[in-house]
Scaffold this motif. Sequence first.
Motif, PDB file in Angstrom:
ATOM      1  N   ALA A 199      25.963 -18.724  15.864  1.00  0.00           N
ATOM      2  CA  ALA A 199      27.111 -19.430  15.895  1.00  0.00           C
ATOM      3  C   ALA A 199      26.862 -20.924  14.866  1.00  0.00           C
ATOM      4  O   ALA A 199      27.916 -21.234  14.352  1.00  0.00           O
ATOM      5  CB  ALA A 199      27.221 -19.893  17.418  1.00  0.00           C
ATOM      6  N   GLY A 200      25.619 -21.374  14.956  1.00  0.00           N
ATOM      7  CA  GLY A 200      25.441 -22.735  14.084  1.00  0.00           C
ATOM      8  C   GLY A 200      25.598 -22.192  12.568  1.00  0.00           C
ATOM      9  O   GLY A 200      26.276 -23.254  11.993  1.00  0.00           O
ATOM     10  N   VAL A 201      25.353 -21.043  12.249  1.00  0.00           N
ATOM     11  CA  VAL A 201      25.628 -20.747  10.651  1.00  0.00           C
ATOM     12  C   VAL A 201      27.251 -20.679  10.431  1.00  0.00           C
ATOM     13  O   VAL A 201      27.797 -21.051   9.670  1.00  0.00           O
ATOM     14  CB  VAL A 201      25.075 -19.622  10.310  1.00  0.00           C
ATOM     15  N   ILE A 202      27.857 -19.935  11.377  1.00  0.00           N
ATOM     16  CA  ILE A 202      29.545 -19.794  11.210  1.00  0.00           C
ATOM     17  C   ILE A 202      30.100 -21.178  11.216  1.00  0.00           C
ATOM     18  O   ILE A 202      31.022 -21.554  10.759  1.00  0.00           O
ATOM     19  CB  ILE A 202      29.975 -18.707  12.476  1.00  0.00           C
ATOM     20  N   GLN A 203      29.553 -21.938  12.418  1.00  0.00           N
ATOM     21  CA  GLN A 203      30.110 -23.391  12.652  1.00  0.00           C
ATOM     22  C   GLN A 203      29.859 -24.186  11.289  1.00  0.00           C
ATOM     23  O   GLN A 203      30.841 -24.777  11.021  1.00  0.00           O
ATOM     24  CB  GLN A 203      29.411 -23.960  13.686  1.00  0.00           C
ATOM     25  N   ARG A 204      28.659 -24.215  10.724  1.00  0.00           N
ATOM     26  CA  ARG A 204      28.518 -24.736   9.551  1.00  0.00           C
ATOM     27  C   ARG A 204      29.530 -24.584   8.180  1.00  0.00           C
ATOM     28  O   ARG A 204      29.911 -25.449   7.494  1.00  0.00           O
ATOM     29  CB  ARG A 204      27.079 -24.640   8.971  1.00  0.00           C
ATOM     30  N   ASP A 259      20.241 -15.851  10.878  1.00  0.00           N
ATOM     31  CA  ASP A 259      20.433 -17.076  10.449  1.00  0.00           C
ATOM     32  C   ASP A 259      20.727 -17.009   8.945  1.00  0.00           C
ATOM     33  O   ASP A 259      21.003 -15.800   8.431  1.00  0.00           O
ATOM     34  CB  ASP A 259      19.423 -18.226  10.875  1.00  0.00           C
ATOM     35  N   HIS A 260      20.634 -18.157   8.358  1.00  0.00           N
ATOM     36  CA  HIS A 260      21.098 -17.865   6.785  1.00  0.00           C
ATOM     37  C   HIS A 260      19.830 -17.486   6.106  1.00  0.00           C
ATOM     38  O   HIS A 260      19.923 -17.265   4.579  1.00  0.00           O
ATOM     39  CB  HIS A 260      21.619 -19.163   6.285  1.00  0.00           C
ATOM     40  N   ASN A 261      18.546 -17.249   6.654  1.00  0.00           N
ATOM     41  CA  ASN A 261      17.364 -16.863   6.293  1.00  0.00           C
ATOM     42  C   ASN A 261      16.796 -15.652   6.398  1.00  0.00           C
ATOM     43  O   ASN A 261      16.433 -14.792   5.517  1.00  0.00           O
ATOM     44  CB  ASN A 261      16.393 -17.718   6.361  1.00  0.00           C
ATOM     45  N   GLU A 262      17.081 -15.042   7.739  1.00  0.00           N
ATOM     46  CA  GLU A 262      16.406 -13.852   8.071  1.00  0.00           C
ATOM     47  C   GLU A 262      17.326 -13.243   9.356  1.00  0.00           C
ATOM     48  O   GLU A 262      18.056 -13.949   9.988  1.00  0.00           O
ATOM     49  CB  GLU A 262      15.010 -13.889   8.461  1.00  0.00           C
ATOM     50  N   PRO A 287      18.447 -21.187  -1.642  1.00  0.00           N
ATOM     51  CA  PRO A 287      18.515 -20.281  -2.305  1.00  0.00           C
ATOM     52  C   PRO A 287      18.919 -18.890  -1.779  1.00  0.00           C
ATOM     53  O   PRO A 287      18.595 -17.816  -2.648  1.00  0.00           O
ATOM     54  CB  PRO A 287      17.049 -19.967  -3.112  1.00  0.00           C
ATOM     55  N   CYS A 288      19.201 -18.839  -0.470  1.00  0.00           N
ATOM     56  CA  CYS A 288      19.455 -17.531   0.183  1.00  0.00           C
ATOM     57  C   CYS A 288      20.785 -17.132  -0.361  1.00  0.00           C
ATOM     58  O   CYS A 288      21.595 -17.762  -0.717  1.00  0.00           O
ATOM     59  CB  CYS A 288      19.340 -17.833   1.681  1.00  0.00           C
ATOM     60  N   GLU A 289      21.087 -15.838  -0.186  1.00  0.00           N
ATOM     61  CA  GLU A 289      22.229 -15.127  -0.551  1.00  0.00           C
ATOM     62  C   GLU A 289      22.971 -14.707   0.512  1.00  0.00           C
ATOM     63  O   GLU A 289      23.920 -14.028   0.508  1.00  0.00           O
ATOM     64  CB  GLU A 289      21.825 -13.814  -1.306  1.00  0.00           C
ATOM     65  N   LEU A 290      22.370 -15.204   1.765  1.00  0.00           N
ATOM     66  CA  LEU A 290      23.308 -15.096   3.203  1.00  0.00           C
ATOM     67  C   LEU A 290      23.854 -16.250   3.584  1.00  0.00           C
ATOM     68  O   LEU A 290      23.002 -17.142   3.544  1.00  0.00           O
ATOM     69  CB  LEU A 290      22.301 -14.472   4.108  1.00  0.00           C
ATOM     70  N   PRO A 291      24.929 -16.208   4.145  1.00  0.00           N
ATOM     71  CA  PRO A 291      25.774 -15.397   4.286  1.00  0.00           C
ATOM     72  C   PRO A 291      26.610 -15.017   3.016  1.00  0.00           C
ATOM     73  O   PRO A 291      26.755 -16.032   2.323  1.00  0.00           O
ATOM     74  CB  PRO A 291      26.914 -15.767   5.171  1.00  0.00           C
ATOM     75  N   VAL A 292      27.093 -13.630   2.616  1.00  0.00           N
ATOM     76  CA  VAL A 292      27.930 -13.817   1.518  1.00  0.00           C
ATOM     77  C   VAL A 292      29.136 -14.109   1.523  1.00  0.00           C
ATOM     78  O   VAL A 292      29.783 -14.637   2.647  1.00  0.00           O
ATOM     79  CB  VAL A 292      27.890 -11.954   1.369  1.00  0.00           C
ATOM     80  N   LEU A 293      29.785 -14.743   0.537  1.00  0.00           N
ATOM     81  CA  LEU A 293      31.098 -15.166   0.406  1.00  0.00           C
ATOM     82  C   LEU A 293      32.108 -14.310   1.178  1.00  0.00           C
ATOM     83  O   LEU A 293      33.347 -14.807   1.804  1.00  0.00           O
ATOM     84  CB  LEU A 293      31.579 -15.445  -1.016  1.00  0.00           C
TER      85      LEU A 293
END
Length: 148
Positions: free
Chosen positions: A86-91, A50-53, A112-118
Amino acid sequence: MIILAAFGPDVQHYQRQFAQLVFARPKTCPRCDAADHLIGHGSYPRSVCDHNEALAIRVKRFLCTMCRHTISLLPSFCLPYRHYLAGVIQRVLDLRFQKQASWATIRRHFAPCELPVLSTCRAWVHTFACSAEQALPRLLQQLATWQR
């Protein structure tokens, strides 16, 4: 070969309940169409983010005794060949296409997470944009066949 299947509300539930889940065996092999030739073939580990871990899950597999190919039952919160949920990509796609957000706005959304990278976000947007061009005519054709 991969089949997407619904296995509960989220990755944490799937992860906790994997041993107790009932995996519906497909009736026919999606590769060779042989009926009643799929047998359980264990599972394999996979990491999803996910965008955290990153989270470790297992993916159930079947083996076709006719064509000898394996079929994986990938949980619907995953996408084939993608590490992120899929939820992260969809967002990311929603922010970029629906909200027309800048890359800086997208970064702030996941702070403040650095994921996903640009670079990963840009690749998802590019892939979706290229696929949408090809998929739109087929989608419109399919919608035209539906009854009101």
